[in-house]
Design an enzyme around this catalytic site. Structure first.
Site, mmCIF file in Angstrom:
data_model
loop_
_atom_site.group_PDB
_atom_site.id
_atom_site.type_symbol
_atom_site.label_atom_id
_atom_site.label_comp_id
_atom_site.label_asym_id
_atom_site.label_seq_id
_atom_site.Cartn_x
_atom_site.Cartn_y
_atom_site.Cartn_z
ATOM 1 N N SER A 1 0.866 -1.175 0.000
ATOM 2 C CA SER A 1 0.000 0.000 0.000
ATOM 3 C C SER A 1 0.898 1.219 0.000
ATOM 4 C CB SER A 1 -0.872 -0.015 1.259
ATOM 5 O OG SER A 1 -1.452 1.255 1.497
ATOM 6 N N TYR B 1 -1.279 -1.199 10.340
ATOM 7 C CA TYR B 1 -1.323 -1.433 8.896
ATOM 8 C C TYR B 1 -0.039 -0.916 8.237
ATOM 9 C CZ TYR B 1 -3.252 -1.428 4.139
ATOM 10 O OH TYR B 1 -3.476 -1.646 2.802
#
Length: 276
Positions: free
Chosen positions: A140, A153
Site C-alpha cells: 500500500s 497497517y
C-alpha cells in the site's frame, strides 16, 4: 497482451476470495493460467472457481498460520509440479489511534500481512528459484508513508517492503523476480473488515468506494508489472505524489496526510485537529 505471457503459468494467489485477489484470479484465469487460490472461506473460493472455469485448485488457508502456508505450497506442487508466480495478497487493515489500541490488533495485522508473506514466500522460494519466477507483495502507499490512524497497517506494509527489497538483493543473480505492488485506495471490502481499537471488525467503509480504482483495473496493473518484471509498481496519481513528496518534503507530507485522513467521516483524530 497478457494472454500468451500467463498461459500455463502456475500462479498462487492468497486472499483470493475478494477484492484485488479475486480480480487477479479472474484475469489470470482468462489468460489460461493454472491457479492455486487460497483464502479462509473455501466455499466462496470454490464458487468463484466454478464461475471462472479453467484449471484451478482451491485451498483453505489462513496465512497467519505457518502450517497452512506450507500446506498451500505443497498442494500446489503436488498438483502442478512447479510454481511460477506467488502473489502475496492476503491482508487486513485497521482504523484507530495507537493510544487507544489494544496491542493484539497490531499483532494480528503483523501475523496476517507480514508473516503471511514471509511464510508463503519461504516455502515457495525453492520452486520460484527453479522456475526463475516471480514473488509479489501487495502492500500500500502506507508502506511508503505512515498513514495516521493505521499504525499497525503501515507497520506491516513497511515490513513487507523491507523484506521483499532485501530478498531481491539476496537473489539478484538467481533470476528471481521480486515486485512490490502498492495500490492507492482501491474499491474492496478491506475497509469493511478493518479492525477497530478493540479488535472488532469496522463493518462499514468510511470512504466513497465508487470514486476509487476498481479491483479489476488494479489487477491489470499487477499483471502488466509481472509481465515486465518490474521491481516496484505504485498506483494512482495521489499515491505516486505521496511517495514523491514523502521522500523530498517529509514534514509537509506529514501535515498533508493528517489533513487528508482527518476528512474521513468519524475520523479518530478529527476532534484533536479542530482543537489545535
Amino acid at each position: 497482451m497478457f494472454r500468451e505471457h500467463f498461459r500455463d503459468k502456475v500462479i498462487i494467489i492468497t486472499g483470493a476470495s475478494s477484492g484485488i485477489g479475486l480480480a487477479s484470479a479472474r484475469l489470470f484465469s482468462s489468460c489460461g493460467a493454472k491457479l492455486v487460490l487460497a483464502a479462509r472461506r473455501l466455499d466462496v473460493l470454490e464458487k468463484e472457481a466454478t464461475a471462472m472455469g479453467g484449471d484451478i485448485l482451491c485451498v483453505k488457508a489462513d496465512v497467519s498460520v505457518e502450517d497452512d502456508c506450507r500446506t498451500l505450497v505443497q498442494k500446489a506442487v503436488e498438483r502442478y509440479g512447479r510454481i511460477d508466480i506467488l502473489v502475496n495478497n492476503a491482508g487486513l487493515s485497521m482504523r484507530a489511534l495507537f493510544r487507544d489500541l489494544d496491542l493484539k490488533v497490531i499483532r494480528t495485522l503483523m501475523e496476517v500481512n507480514f508473516w503471511g508473506t514471509v511464510y508463503c514466500t519461504k516455502y515457495a522460494l525453492p520452486y520460484l528459484l527453479e522456475s526463475r519466477g516471480s514473488v509479489v507483495g501487495v502492500i500500500s502507499i502506507a508502506g511508503f508513508a505512515g498513514l495516521p490512524g493505521r499504525t499497525g497497517y503501515s507497520s506491516s506494509k513497511y515490513a513487507i517492503r523491507g523484506f521483499l527489497d532485501t530478498l531481491r538483493i539476496e537473489h539478484l543473480y538467481d533470476g528471481l523476480h521480486v515486485m512490490v505492488f502498492a495500490p492507492g485506495f482501491t474499491a474492496s471490502n478491506v475497509r469493511n473488515a478493518a479492525l477497530t481499537a478493540d479488535g472488532s471488525a469496522q463493518g462499514s467503509t468510511p470512504r466513497d468506494e465508487g470514486s476509487m480504482m476498481t479491483a479489476e483495473e488494479c489487477a491489470r496493473h499487477l499483471a502488466r508489472g509481472l509481465q515486465r518484471r518490474r521491481r516496484q509498481v505504485i498506483l494512482t496519481p495521489v499515491g505516486k505524489m505521496t511517495v514523491f513528496m514523502h521522500r523530498l518534503f517529509p514534514r509537509l507530507t506529514d501535515r498533508l496526510e493528517f489533513g487528508y485522513m482527518a476528512k474521513e467521516p468519524n475520523s479518530p483524530f478529527k476532534k484533536k485537529r479542530k482543537n489545535e
